[in-house]
Motif scaffolding. Sequence first.
Motif, PDB file in Angstrom:
ATOM      1  N   TRP A  92       0.823  -1.214   0.000  1.00 43.09           N
ATOM      2  CA  TRP A  92       0.000   0.000   0.000  1.00 43.09           C
ATOM      3  C   TRP A  92       0.854   1.261   0.000  1.00 43.09           C
ATOM      4  N   ASN A  93       1.859   1.322   0.878  1.00 48.27           N
ATOM      5  CA  ASN A  93       2.704   2.518   0.949  1.00 48.27           C
ATOM      6  C   ASN A  93       3.469   2.738  -0.348  1.00 48.27           C
ATOM      7  N   ASP A  94       3.965   1.634  -0.926  1.00 46.65           N
ATOM      8  CA  ASP A  94       4.703   1.752  -2.185  1.00 46.65           C
ATOM      9  C   ASP A  94       3.801   2.210  -3.322  1.00 46.65           C
ATOM     10  N   GLY A  95       2.494   1.900  -3.207  1.00 48.77           N
ATOM     11  CA  GLY A  95       1.573   2.248  -4.285  1.00 48.77           C
ATOM     12  C   GLY A  95       0.910   3.596  -4.132  1.00 48.77           C
ATOM     13  N   CYS A  96       1.265   4.333  -3.081  1.00 52.90           N
ATOM     14  CA  CYS A  96       0.605   5.622  -2.821  1.00 52.90           C
ATOM     15  C   CYS A  96       0.743   6.588  -3.992  1.00 52.90           C
ATOM     16  N   GLN A  97       1.923   6.618  -4.586  1.00 57.20           N
ATOM     17  CA  GLN A  97       2.141   7.537  -5.710  1.00 57.20           C
ATOM     18  C   GLN A  97       1.262   7.145  -6.893  1.00 57.20           C
ATOM     19  N   LYS A  98       1.154   5.842  -7.145  1.00 54.56           N
ATOM     20  CA  LYS A  98       0.318   5.369  -8.250  1.00 54.56           C
ATOM     21  C   LYS A  98      -1.153   5.663  -7.950  1.00 54.56           C
ATOM     22  N   ILE A  99      -1.552   5.477  -6.696  1.00 57.35           N
ATOM     23  CA  ILE A  99      -2.935   5.771  -6.304  1.00 57.35           C
ATOM     24  C   ILE A  99      -3.248   7.244  -6.537  1.00 57.35           C
ATOM     25  N   SER A 100      -2.335   8.115  -6.107  1.00 59.13           N
ATOM     26  CA  SER A 100      -2.533   9.559  -6.292  1.00 59.13           C
ATOM     27  C   SER A 100      -2.631   9.916  -7.767  1.00 59.13           C
ATOM     28  N   SER A 101      -1.804   9.265  -8.565  1.00 61.88           N
ATOM     29  CA  SER A 101      -1.817   9.530 -10.004  1.00 61.88           C
ATOM     30  C   SER A 101      -3.158   9.136 -10.619  1.00 61.88           C
ATOM     31  N   LEU A 102      -3.684   7.984 -10.216  1.00 61.97           N
ATOM     32  CA  LEU A 102      -4.976   7.537 -10.741  1.00 61.97           C
ATOM     33  C   LEU A 102      -6.113   8.411 -10.217  1.00 61.97           C
ATOM     34  N   GLN A 103      -6.025   8.794  -8.947  1.00 61.11           N
ATOM     35  CA  GLN A 103      -7.064   9.658  -8.380  1.00 61.11           C
ATOM     36  C   GLN A 103      -7.161  10.990  -9.118  1.00 61.11           C
ATOM     37  N   SER A 104      -6.025  11.480  -9.571  1.00 64.73           N
ATOM     38  CA  SER A 104      -6.006  12.793 -10.226  1.00 64.73           C
ATOM     39  C   SER A 104      -6.775  12.805 -11.542  1.00 64.73           C
ATOM     40  N   ILE A 105      -6.972  11.628 -12.152  1.00 67.27           N
ATOM     41  CA  ILE A 105      -7.704  11.588 -13.427  1.00 67.27           C
ATOM     42  C   ILE A 105      -9.111  11.011 -13.254  1.00 67.27           C
ATOM     43  N   MET A 106      -9.512  10.804 -11.999  1.00 60.43           N
ATOM     44  CA  MET A 106     -10.863  10.312 -11.724  1.00 60.43           C
ATOM     45  C   MET A 106     -11.713  11.454 -11.189  1.00 60.43           C
ATOM     46  N   SER A 107     -12.901  11.627 -11.750  1.00 62.21           N
ATOM     47  CA  SER A 107     -13.770  12.731 -11.333  1.00 62.21           C
ATOM     48  C   SER A 107     -14.832  12.277 -10.336  1.00 62.21           C
ATOM     49  N   TRP A 108     -14.690  11.062  -9.823  1.00 61.96           N
ATOM     50  CA  TRP A 108     -15.654  10.544  -8.856  1.00 61.96           C
ATOM     51  C   TRP A 108     -14.994  10.371  -7.488  1.00 61.96           C
ATOM     52  N   TYR A 109     -15.702   9.753  -6.580  1.00 65.31           N
ATOM     53  CA  TYR A 109     -15.189   9.546  -5.227  1.00 65.31           C
ATOM     54  C   TYR A 109     -14.106   8.458  -5.221  1.00 65.31           C
ATOM     55  N   THR A 110     -13.105   8.664  -4.372  1.00 67.42           N
ATOM     56  CA  THR A 110     -12.031   7.674  -4.212  1.00 67.42           C
ATOM     57  C   THR A 110     -11.719   7.540  -2.720  1.00 67.42           C
ATOM     58  N   VAL A 111     -11.003   6.489  -2.365  1.00 67.74           N
ATOM     59  CA  VAL A 111     -10.650   6.299  -0.954  1.00 67.74           C
ATOM     60  C   VAL A 111      -9.362   7.046  -0.640  1.00 67.74           C
ATOM     61  N   SER A 112      -9.217   7.443   0.621  1.00 67.38           N
ATOM     62  CA  SER A 112      -7.999   8.138   1.044  1.00 67.38           C
ATOM     63  C   SER A 112      -6.847   7.148   1.154  1.00 67.38           C
ATOM     64  N   HIS A 113      -5.630   7.674   1.179  1.00 66.53           N
ATOM     65  CA  HIS A 113      -4.442   6.824   1.212  1.00 66.53           C
ATOM     66  C   HIS A 113      -4.338   6.037   2.516  1.00 66.53           C
ATOM     67  N   GLN A 114      -4.915   6.588   3.596  1.00 64.43           N
ATOM     68  CA  GLN A 114      -4.803   5.932   4.896  1.00 64.43           C
ATOM     69  C   GLN A 114      -5.798   4.785   5.059  1.00 64.43           C
ATOM     70  N   PHE A 115      -6.751   4.699   4.129  1.00 66.18           N
ATOM     71  CA  PHE A 115      -7.804   3.703   4.284  1.00 66.18           C
ATOM     72  C   PHE A 115      -7.292   2.305   3.969  1.00 66.18           C
ATOM     73  N   SER A 116      -7.685   1.359   4.801  1.00 66.09           N
ATOM     74  CA  SER A 116      -7.300  -0.035   4.591  1.00 66.09           C
ATOM     75  C   SER A 116      -8.561  -0.896   4.591  1.00 66.09           C
ATOM     76  N   ILE A 117      -8.797  -1.598   3.501  1.00 64.94           N
ATOM     77  CA  ILE A 117      -9.995  -2.429   3.389  1.00 64.94           C
ATOM     78  C   ILE A 117      -9.851  -3.643   4.296  1.00 64.94           C
ATOM     79  N   LYS A 118     -10.913  -3.975   4.988  1.00 62.93           N
ATOM     80  CA  LYS A 118     -10.884  -5.128   5.882  1.00 62.93           C
ATOM     81  C   LYS A 118     -10.680  -6.414   5.073  1.00 62.93           C
ATOM     82  N   PRO A 119      -9.879  -7.329   5.609  1.00 62.57           N
ATOM     83  CA  PRO A 119      -9.642  -8.600   4.900  1.00 62.57           C
ATOM     84  C   PRO A 119     -10.927  -9.349   4.570  1.00 62.57           C
ATOM     85  N   ALA A 120     -11.921  -9.282   5.466  1.00 56.90           N
ATOM     86  CA  ALA A 120     -13.183  -9.988   5.215  1.00 56.90           C
ATOM     87  C   ALA A 120     -13.907  -9.404   4.003  1.00 56.90           C
TER      88      ALA A 120
END
Length: 361
Positions: A269-297
């Motif tokens: 997740w930490n290594d992918g933060c830059q890629k996440i930010s890059s993708l978020q910048s071209i999305m005009s809808w809602y996205t999750v924050s970098h600190q968010f972690s999806i539950k394993p379940a």
Amino acid sequence: MAIFNMLSSYSWGAKVVLTLAAFAVKFGEFWLISQLFTSNSLAKSMALLKRPAILGNSQTLKPYFDALRKRINAMINVTECIVELTELPSKYIPIDEPPLSTTMAHIRSATFCIISNVVTCARQITGLVEMRHEFPTFTSEAWDLSTSANKFSSIHEHLQIRLLTCKEHMNGKMLMEAFEDFKRTIETPQVDNLKILQNIFGKEENLFNPDKTKVSINVMRRKHVLLLISDLDISQEEIRVLEVVYKARVSSGHNYEIIWLPIVDKTAWNDGCQKISSLQSIMSWYTVSHQFSIKPAVIKYIREVWGFVKKPIAVTLNPQGKVLCPNALNMMSMWGNSAFPFSSEKEESTWQAKAWTFELL
């Protein structure tokens, strides 16, 4: 044997803790004086009053004290491991079932070993305290203590492996319980979609809105929601196609929102933060924050029930949180907002209508 009888009613973890605590109370003063009298004036004064034989023999006793300290630290490490094993929640890892049941023999053995070694240490220290001016050579005893410390280190390593196995077993059961809870929630009719969305995104401000302001999932209450689920390899072309449909939703008279939910391994997740930010910048809808972690379940449900593997999917939820379609991307790219509310029934009826059109042609 008297100590074991005295502690018979206590758990294995309590046995070793009480034994070490009693040892610390009885010999703590001696230990502090012997360790500090060369550097602390108060300790030196107490040594003159209570342990005069220690003074002037610090070099002779140093190997012994070093080995004793190493042995005690090793016993403490094993004790911590025993306590952690015995305090694992029985709901998820019963004591009479593997892997904990097969570990109990090792716990009992380690407990007996600690108690007998504490008795030995106490006997040796008592003998040392009672000496006055003649000190024997402690080389052999120091060697025995070091050997014992190495033995405890080996026991600790083995118990750590057992503890890891038990935790993996426990985590597996906890994951299945959480998975079943989430499955039950999402498959039970709801008044609105909030409970289901909170199960996925939490109650905190874990979302960025289209203006990149942090908001909570509450803004999605009683709305049609599309969960865009992908890894970090979602292409710009896939985003662009969805962008066209999303931006035309208002003019088409349809009110729905999209939330991008990236499935990323927690370790990456930490290594992918830059890629996440890059993708978020071209999305005009809602996205999750970098600190968010999806539950394993939730991830388990997304993979096993909604069928996410690698290719992006768009799961549609109605305002009550009911899943209308496990993947609406194809109908959105083919028919745009005319396929709203992007349900499986709408997809089927649209295909049937298209089939009639083809027949007429």
